[in-house]
Design a protein around this motif. Sequence first.
Motif, PDB file in Angstrom:
ATOM      1  N   GLU A  60       0.825  -1.202   0.000  1.00  0.00           N
ATOM      2  CA  GLU A  60       0.000   0.000   0.000  1.00  0.00           C
ATOM      3  C   GLU A  60       0.866   1.262   0.000  1.00  0.00           C
ATOM      4  O   GLU A  60       0.577   2.228  -0.710  1.00  0.00           O
ATOM      5  N   LYS A  61       1.937   1.236   0.774  1.00  0.00           N
ATOM      6  CA  LYS A  61       2.817   2.400   0.885  1.00  0.00           C
ATOM      7  C   LYS A  61       3.493   2.724  -0.443  1.00  0.00           C
ATOM      8  O   LYS A  61       3.633   3.903  -0.804  1.00  0.00           O
ATOM      9  N   TYR A  62       3.929   1.677  -1.154  1.00  0.00           N
ATOM     10  CA  TYR A  62       4.658   1.883  -2.410  1.00  0.00           C
ATOM     11  C   TYR A  62       3.794   1.499  -3.618  1.00  0.00           C
ATOM     12  O   TYR A  62       4.288   0.951  -4.593  1.00  0.00           O
ATOM     13  N   LYS A  63       2.528   1.796  -3.508  1.00  0.00           N
ATOM     14  CA  LYS A  63       1.598   1.472  -4.596  1.00  0.00           C
ATOM     15  C   LYS A  63       2.089   2.110  -5.900  1.00  0.00           C
ATOM     16  O   LYS A  63       2.474   3.265  -5.939  1.00  0.00           O
ATOM     17  N   GLY A  64       2.091   1.312  -6.946  1.00  0.00           N
ATOM     18  CA  GLY A  64       2.588   1.786  -8.223  1.00  0.00           C
ATOM     19  C   GLY A  64       4.043   1.447  -8.462  1.00  0.00           C
ATOM     20  O   GLY A  64       4.521   1.499  -9.593  1.00  0.00           O
ATOM     21  N   HIS A  65       4.755   1.095  -7.394  1.00  0.00           N
ATOM     22  CA  HIS A  65       6.167   0.735  -7.515  1.00  0.00           C
ATOM     23  C   HIS A  65       6.450  -0.685  -6.995  1.00  0.00           C
ATOM     24  O   HIS A  65       7.502  -1.242  -7.288  1.00  0.00           O
ATOM     25  N   LEU A  66       5.521  -1.223  -6.215  1.00  0.00           N
ATOM     26  CA  LEU A  66       5.716  -2.556  -5.645  1.00  0.00           C
ATOM     27  C   LEU A  66       4.578  -3.476  -6.075  1.00  0.00           C
ATOM     28  O   LEU A  66       3.404  -3.195  -5.810  1.00  0.00           O
ATOM     29  N   LYS A  67       4.947  -4.566  -6.723  1.00  0.00           N
ATOM     30  CA  LYS A  67       3.981  -5.589  -7.083  1.00  0.00           C
ATOM     31  C   LYS A  67       4.174  -6.770  -6.140  1.00  0.00           C
ATOM     32  O   LYS A  67       5.219  -7.409  -6.133  1.00  0.00           O
ATOM     33  N   LEU A  68       3.168  -7.047  -5.318  1.00  0.00           N
ATOM     34  CA  LEU A  68       3.243  -8.093  -4.300  1.00  0.00           C
ATOM     35  C   LEU A  68       2.397  -9.284  -4.710  1.00  0.00           C
ATOM     36  O   LEU A  68       1.240  -9.138  -5.110  1.00  0.00           O
ATOM     37  N   GLU A  69       2.997 -10.480  -4.567  1.00  0.00           N
ATOM     38  CA  GLU A  69       2.266 -11.726  -4.826  1.00  0.00           C
ATOM     39  C   GLU A  69       2.481 -12.652  -3.640  1.00  0.00           C
ATOM     40  O   GLU A  69       3.621 -12.929  -3.249  1.00  0.00           O
ATOM     41  N   LEU A  70       1.398 -13.124  -3.043  1.00  0.00           N
ATOM     42  CA  LEU A  70       1.456 -14.064  -1.929  1.00  0.00           C
ATOM     43  C   LEU A  70       1.118 -15.466  -2.442  1.00  0.00           C
ATOM     44  O   LEU A  70       0.078 -15.658  -3.062  1.00  0.00           O
ATOM     45  N   VAL A  71       2.003 -16.416  -2.171  1.00  0.00           N
ATOM     46  CA  VAL A  71       1.798 -17.805  -2.596  1.00  0.00           C
ATOM     47  C   VAL A  71       1.598 -18.650  -1.340  1.00  0.00           C
ATOM     48  O   VAL A  71       2.514 -18.797  -0.518  1.00  0.00           O
ATOM     49  N   ASP A  72       0.391 -19.185  -1.177  1.00  0.00           N
ATOM     50  CA  ASP A  72       0.056 -19.984   0.011  1.00  0.00           C
ATOM     51  C   ASP A  72       0.464 -21.438  -0.222  1.00  0.00           C
ATOM     52  O   ASP A  72      -0.281 -22.219  -0.804  1.00  0.00           O
ATOM     53  N   PHE A  73       1.673 -21.795   0.276  1.00  0.00           N
ATOM     54  CA  PHE A  73       2.130 -23.164   0.044  1.00  0.00           C
ATOM     55  C   PHE A  73       1.472 -24.156   0.990  1.00  0.00           C
ATOM     56  O   PHE A  73       1.697 -25.366   0.892  1.00  0.00           O
ATOM     57  N   GLY A  74       0.623 -23.674   1.899  1.00  0.00           N
ATOM     58  CA  GLY A  74      -0.164 -24.571   2.736  1.00  0.00           C
ATOM     59  C   GLY A  74      -1.515 -24.880   2.120  1.00  0.00           C
ATOM     60  O   GLY A  74      -2.295 -25.647   2.676  1.00  0.00           O
ATOM     61  N   GLY A  75      -1.776 -24.295   0.953  1.00  0.00           N
ATOM     62  CA  GLY A  75      -3.055 -24.505   0.281  1.00  0.00           C
ATOM     63  C   GLY A  75      -2.883 -24.629  -1.225  1.00  0.00           C
ATOM     64  O   GLY A  75      -2.062 -25.409  -1.704  1.00  0.00           O
ATOM     65  N   LYS A  76      -3.580 -23.760  -1.975  1.00  0.00           N
ATOM     66  CA  LYS A  76      -3.582 -23.875  -3.424  1.00  0.00           C
ATOM     67  C   LYS A  76      -2.232 -23.543  -4.066  1.00  0.00           C
ATOM     68  O   LYS A  76      -1.998 -23.911  -5.216  1.00  0.00           O
ATOM     69  N   GLY A  77      -1.372 -22.858  -3.337  1.00  0.00           N
ATOM     70  CA  GLY A  77      -0.095 -22.472  -3.927  1.00  0.00           C
ATOM     71  C   GLY A  77       1.024 -23.480  -3.737  1.00  0.00           C
ATOM     72  O   GLY A  77       2.175 -23.192  -4.093  1.00  0.00           O
ATOM     73  N   ARG A  78       0.711 -24.659  -3.203  1.00  0.00           N
ATOM     74  CA  ARG A  78       1.771 -25.635  -2.917  1.00  0.00           C
ATOM     75  C   ARG A  78       2.501 -26.077  -4.190  1.00  0.00           C
ATOM     76  O   ARG A  78       3.740 -26.174  -4.198  1.00  0.00           O
ATOM     77  N   SER A  79       1.782 -26.348  -5.281  1.00  0.00           N
ATOM     78  CA  SER A  79       2.428 -26.792  -6.515  1.00  0.00           C
ATOM     79  C   SER A  79       3.320 -25.692  -7.079  1.00  0.00           C
ATOM     80  O   SER A  79       4.415 -25.955  -7.585  1.00  0.00           O
ATOM     81  N   ARG A  80       2.870 -24.463  -6.971  1.00  0.00           N
ATOM     82  CA  ARG A  80       3.686 -23.323  -7.437  1.00  0.00           C
ATOM     83  C   ARG A  80       4.953 -23.203  -6.581  1.00  0.00           C
ATOM     84  O   ARG A  80       6.045 -22.962  -7.089  1.00  0.00           O
TER      85      ARG A  80
END
Length: 267
Positions: A62-82
């Motif tokens: 939120e602080k660096y909106k427009g300059h920071l692209k954040l992606e959260l990968v939940d490896f305890g759920g749907k993001g485990r294969s990723r």
Amino acid sequence: MRNNLLYLNLVAFALLSVGPIAYGATAPPQKAAERQVRVVAYINQTSGCQKPTEAVLNRLAEKYKGHLKLELVDFGGKGRSRWLRDGMHCMGIRINGSVEADIVEKGVPLRVRFQMPAGYNWTLEELEIAVRQAIQGVSDSDRRPPPVSVEKTKDGARLLIGGTAVLSLPEADRITRAADVLKANTPEKRGLTREDFSFDLTGAAATIRVRGQPLLEVFEADAQRLKTPLPALAARWTSAVSAPYPVRTRPLPNARRRRSQGGIPRW
């Protein structure tokens, strides 16, 4: 002839209007443009055990909106294969594709590895510094050690590091001497680390040192006044004085203590 004189007069007027020309002069420096940064955080969100880290990451996005692209990968759920496909084996945070970042904190260059939960190889403060410096670069304040000062009180004096009181004593001269030693060991752009501090016991006293130099004496009278064994008091004061400075040790010392001794819980 009349046209030539008119032309020369116009040229002279233009030169006088713009003022003298400084050959070889350069334009004033421009503020560096903020860079685009991508952060991919591999977190077991399903377990909910890293909420503080998630909160910091969302606040940074939120602080660096427009300059920071954040992606959260939940490896305890749907993001485990990723998570597996990306070659991860535990919690980790990649800043522009790497879990390692070179930062400057309080005048100290540090290499931080954002793997495992906060408190093992990195701190939340270091994560914030790494993201900020990736976007904005290293600032002048990043290159300066925290300021050291003395504050007189009605009961003696307090030692302040970075504006925070870390130690109070009834004898102002001991605090003043400690402040002078710290200042002498933190010249411009050369910061201290917690590893620079130590203490040794000699009979009925202990000496806290910084880079091997005596910083503060801890006497048996101090231990009796505070109802604390001398070795424990020396360790506590050493920790208090060194706490405002960055730490090089990885994993962090807190990660190696049992939870009952103040260590962090396992992930």
